[in-house]
Design a protein around this motif. Sequence first.
Motif, PDB file in Angstrom:
ATOM      1  N   ASN A 403       0.667  -1.094   0.107  1.00 54.35           N
ATOM      2  CA  ASN A 403      -0.096   0.034  -0.014  1.00 54.35           C
ATOM      3  C   ASN A 403       0.831   1.218  -0.005  1.00 54.35           C
ATOM      4  OD1 ASN A 403      -2.490  -1.129  -0.253  1.00 54.35           O
ATOM      5  ND2 ASN A 403      -2.572  -1.560   2.019  1.00 54.35           N
ATOM      6  N   LYS A 404       2.047   1.343  -0.853  1.00 56.68           N
ATOM      7  CA  LYS A 404       2.907   2.555  -1.015  1.00 56.68           C
ATOM      8  C   LYS A 404       3.216   2.938   0.296  1.00 56.68           C
ATOM      9  CE  LYS A 404       0.181   3.215  -5.273  1.00 56.68           C
ATOM     10  NZ  LYS A 404       1.206   2.134  -6.047  1.00 56.68           N
ATOM     11  N   LYS A 405       3.753   2.208   1.133  1.00 58.68           N
ATOM     12  CA  LYS A 405       4.292   2.775   2.434  1.00 58.68           C
ATOM     13  C   LYS A 405       5.592   3.345   2.103  1.00 58.68           C
ATOM     14  CE  LYS A 405       6.925   2.059   6.401  1.00 58.68           C
ATOM     15  NZ  LYS A 405       8.533   1.974   6.347  1.00 58.68           N
ATOM     16  N   ALA A 406       6.442   3.047   1.515  1.00 59.64           N
ATOM     17  CA  ALA A 406       7.684   3.664   1.075  1.00 59.64           C
ATOM     18  C   ALA A 406       7.435   5.120   0.551  1.00 59.64           C
ATOM     19  CB  ALA A 406       8.576   2.931   0.109  1.00 59.64           C
ATOM     20  N   GLU A 407       6.563   5.212  -0.521  1.00 58.65           N
ATOM     21  CA  GLU A 407       6.045   6.297  -1.170  1.00 58.65           C
ATOM     22  C   GLU A 407       5.659   7.486   0.026  1.00 58.65           C
ATOM     23  OE1 GLU A 407       5.565   3.730  -2.256  1.00 58.65           O
ATOM     24  OE2 GLU A 407       5.670   3.522  -4.564  1.00 58.65           O
ATOM     25  N   VAL A 408       4.740   6.934   0.866  1.00 61.60           N
ATOM     26  CA  VAL A 408       4.241   7.849   1.843  1.00 61.60           C
ATOM     27  C   VAL A 408       5.274   8.375   2.599  1.00 61.60           C
ATOM     28  CG1 VAL A 408       2.528   7.962   3.518  1.00 61.60           C
ATOM     29  CG2 VAL A 408       2.007   6.671   1.664  1.00 61.60           C
ATOM     30  N   ILE A 409       5.980   7.652   3.409  1.00 62.75           N
ATOM     31  CA  ILE A 409       7.222   7.707   4.415  1.00 62.75           C
ATOM     32  C   ILE A 409       8.091   8.723   3.536  1.00 62.75           C
ATOM     33  CG2 ILE A 409       9.031   6.997   5.791  1.00 62.75           C
ATOM     34  CD1 ILE A 409       6.286   6.656   6.587  1.00 62.75           C
ATOM     35  N   GLU A 410       8.144   8.603   2.418  1.00 65.32           N
ATOM     36  CA  GLU A 410       9.260   9.410   1.482  1.00 65.32           C
ATOM     37  C   GLU A 410       8.859  10.979   1.671  1.00 65.32           C
ATOM     38  OE1 GLU A 410      11.440  10.008  -2.778  1.00 65.32           O
ATOM     39  OE2 GLU A 410       9.981   8.186  -2.504  1.00 65.32           O
ATOM     40  N   VAL A 411       7.615  11.070   1.509  1.00 57.27           N
ATOM     41  CA  VAL A 411       6.864  12.415   1.358  1.00 57.27           C
ATOM     42  C   VAL A 411       7.217  13.058   2.695  1.00 57.27           C
ATOM     43  CG1 VAL A 411       4.774  13.728   1.108  1.00 57.27           C
ATOM     44  CG2 VAL A 411       5.355  11.832  -0.413  1.00 57.27           C
ATOM     45  N   VAL A 412       6.655  12.534   3.682  1.00 57.19           N
ATOM     46  CA  VAL A 412       6.874  12.761   5.247  1.00 57.19           C
ATOM     47  C   VAL A 412       8.276  13.185   5.710  1.00 57.19           C
ATOM     48  CG1 VAL A 412       6.243  12.495   7.471  1.00 57.19           C
ATOM     49  CG2 VAL A 412       4.767  11.469   5.840  1.00 57.19           C
ATOM     50  N   ASN A 413       9.226  12.262   5.166  1.00 58.38           N
ATOM     51  CA  ASN A 413      10.776  12.544   5.627  1.00 58.38           C
ATOM     52  C   ASN A 413      11.096  13.836   4.698  1.00 58.38           C
ATOM     53  OD1 ASN A 413      10.882  10.261   7.245  1.00 58.38           O
ATOM     54  ND2 ASN A 413      11.689   8.840   5.630  1.00 58.38           N
ATOM     55  N   GLY A 414      10.757  13.964   3.767  1.00 54.26           N
ATOM     56  CA  GLY A 414      11.018  15.253   2.672  1.00 54.26           C
ATOM     57  C   GLY A 414      10.772  16.393   3.408  1.00 54.26           C
ATOM     58  N   LEU A 415       9.530  16.371   4.289  1.00 56.15           N
ATOM     59  CA  LEU A 415       9.029  17.699   5.197  1.00 56.15           C
ATOM     60  C   LEU A 415       9.823  17.554   6.397  1.00 56.15           C
ATOM     61  CD1 LEU A 415       5.444  17.305   4.022  1.00 56.15           C
ATOM     62  CD2 LEU A 415       7.120  18.529   2.817  1.00 56.15           C
ATOM     63  N   ASP A 416      10.833  16.700   6.654  1.00 58.24           N
ATOM     64  CA  ASP A 416      11.311  16.776   7.934  1.00 58.24           C
ATOM     65  C   ASP A 416      10.470  16.831   9.024  1.00 58.24           C
ATOM     66  OD1 ASP A 416      13.668  16.954   9.518  1.00 58.24           O
ATOM     67  OD2 ASP A 416      13.544  19.062   9.821  1.00 58.24           O
ATOM     68  N   ILE A 417       9.404  15.833   9.123  1.00 57.44           N
ATOM     69  CA  ILE A 417       8.473  15.598  10.172  1.00 57.44           C
ATOM     70  C   ILE A 417       8.780  14.180  10.668  1.00 57.44           C
ATOM     71  CG2 ILE A 417       6.158  15.152  10.696  1.00 57.44           C
ATOM     72  CD1 ILE A 417       5.309  16.863   8.209  1.00 57.44           C
ATOM     73  N   PRO A 418       9.114  14.035  11.943  1.00 52.82           N
ATOM     74  CA  PRO A 418       9.341  12.809  12.627  1.00 52.82           C
ATOM     75  C   PRO A 418       8.295  11.588  12.423  1.00 52.82           C
ATOM     76  CG  PRO A 418       9.867  14.643  14.165  1.00 52.82           C
ATOM     77  CD  PRO A 418       9.135  15.056  12.970  1.00 52.82           C
ATOM     78  N   VAL A 419       8.866  10.475  12.334  1.00 58.06           N
ATOM     79  CA  VAL A 419       7.849   9.484  11.648  1.00 58.06           C
ATOM     80  C   VAL A 419       7.798   8.275  12.896  1.00 58.06           C
ATOM     81  CG1 VAL A 419       7.197   7.584  10.370  1.00 58.06           C
ATOM     82  CG2 VAL A 419       8.054   9.664   9.233  1.00 58.06           C
ATOM     83  N   VAL A 420       6.748   7.746  13.359  1.00 54.30           N
ATOM     84  CA  VAL A 420       6.568   6.839  14.348  1.00 54.30           C
ATOM     85  C   VAL A 420       5.978   5.561  13.312  1.00 54.30           C
ATOM     86  CG1 VAL A 420       5.512   6.048  16.347  1.00 54.30           C
ATOM     87  CG2 VAL A 420       5.891   8.464  16.233  1.00 54.30           C
ATOM     88  N   ASP A 421       6.988   4.870  13.092  1.00 51.47           N
ATOM     89  CA  ASP A 421       6.513   3.795  12.068  1.00 51.47           C
ATOM     90  C   ASP A 421       6.105   2.645  12.985  1.00 51.47           C
ATOM     91  OD1 ASP A 421       6.322   1.473  10.256  1.00 51.47           O
ATOM     92  OD2 ASP A 421       7.899   2.098   9.009  1.00 51.47           O
TER      93      ASP A 421
END
Length: 464
Positions: A403-421
Motif C-alpha cells: 500500500n505504497k508505504k515507502a512512497e508515503v514515508i518518503e513524502v513525510v521525511n522530505g518535509l522533515d517531520i518525525p515518523v513513528v513507524d
Amino acid sequence: MSLTRKKNHEKINYPFSKWVSWLFLAASIILLIYSYYRSEIVFQGAKDFIYFKYYLISLFGILFWIVILRLSESIRANIVTLVVSLVIGIYIVEGSLTFYKVGQSNYQTVAAELGAKYDLRSKSEVIEDLLAKGVDAVPAVRPRDVLKMDKKLLPLGGVSNKTTVGENENGSRMIYLSDRYGFNNPDSEWDAGEIRWLLTGDSFTEGVAVEPGQDIAGQLRIITQDSAINIGRSGNGPLMELAELTEYAEAIKPKIVLWIYYRNDLISEKYQMNDLERDKKNPILIKYMEDGFSQNLINRQKEINISLEKFILLEKAQSKLLEDSKENVTKQSQLFKNRWIRLHTIRSLIGFDDDIKVDYTLFSKILTKAKLKVESWGGKLYFVYLPEYGLYSNKVISYDNFNKKAEVIEVVNGLDIPVVDVFQEIIKNQSDPFALFPFRLPGHYNADGYREIAKAIVSVVNKY
C-alpha cells in the motif's frame, strides 16, 4: 489418417465450443459496458486509472473470441476446452485460498466459536435501550456522513455531551460520553492548564472497537500521566485532519501533535474513492488550504448540535444511519460471495488492484501547512504510520511496498517531520500480531494493540 477419415473428422460438429465462444464474447462485451458504467457514470472519471486495465481486458476478449469463432470447429473446440479448464482451475484455487484465508470470518461467527459474548443488538436497539433507561444517547455521526448536508456549515465533531453509540467489533458497542465538542474525550481534558498531546486521525484515532480510555489518547494518559485530547473521527482524511487542527488545536496550542495515518487516507479501498480524493471535492474542506480560513467551529457548538440532530432524525427516518447488525451479517455474506466471483484473493496476492494514482502533491501541501501551523505556537508535529491487518496475512508483497508505504514515508521525511513507524517499532517483533486485533480478524486494533501503539509513540517522541 485416410482421406475418408480426415473428411469425416472435419465434418464433426462441436456445438458446445461454439456456444461457449459466444458466451465468452458476450461476457467480454458486458465487461466493457460495465467498466464504462463504473468508471464514467458511478465515479465520473475519477477512477479511470483503475478501470483502464478492464477496458484493455474486455477489448482483447472481444477481439480474441471473434477470431476464435472464425476458426475451424476442431481448433475452436481445443481452445475452448483449454480456456474453460483454465477458468475452472483459477476458481478452484481462489476457492481454496478464500476458504483458508483468516480474514474471511465475521466477528459474530468467531465470537460464537470462541464462546465469547457478542452483543447482537443493532445500533438502533442499543440506543432505544439506553433511552428507555433515561440515558440521552445518539448514534455516532461521521464528518464524512454530512459532507453534503449543508453548504455553509461542515461539522467536524459530533453532538456534544451525549452518550454516543458507535460500531461493534470486540463484542460490545463503542459507547462514550462525548466532550463539549463531540469528541471521544473526558470533557475535563479541555480544562487542563497545558495540553501535552493532541491526536488527529480517523477511526483508529477515535478509538473504534474499544471502550473509552482504551484508545490511543487514553493509553497515552495512562502511560505519561499527561493531558491528551483526541479529535479523531471515523472516516476522516488528510483535509479533515488539517481542518480539525485549524478549528480546535490552535485554541489550545498542544505541545505535541500526532498525525495518525492509515492506508485509506491516500490508498483506495477496492472500487471506492480514497479519503483525500473524496474530500478535495468538498468546497468547504478545500478552503482550509487557504491561509486564515476557519468556520469558527469551536464557538458554534450549539449550532452544530442542532444541525447534527436534524441529520440524525432524517437518517433514522430513512433507516440509513442505524443499520441492523443482522443485516450486516447478510451484507458480509454477500461481500464474501462477491469477493469469490471477482477472484479477490488472487488479485490481491498479485497486486492487480493496486491503485497507482495518489495525489502526493496535495498530501505534501497539507502536511506542510499542518507542520507550519503547529510550529507557529511552539508545538511539534509527528507522523504516526499505522500498518493494517492485511500486511500480516499477505506473504507476497514486502512491507515497504505494501500500500505504497515507502512512497508515503518518503513524502513525510522530505518535509522533515518525525515518523513513528508502528511496524518497525513494535509489530515486527510481535510473535503473534493478530492478537492485537479483535477476535484476530481484520479491522481496528483492540485495547492491547492501542496500548502498544501508545508505547511506540512515547518511545519515539522521547528520542527528540
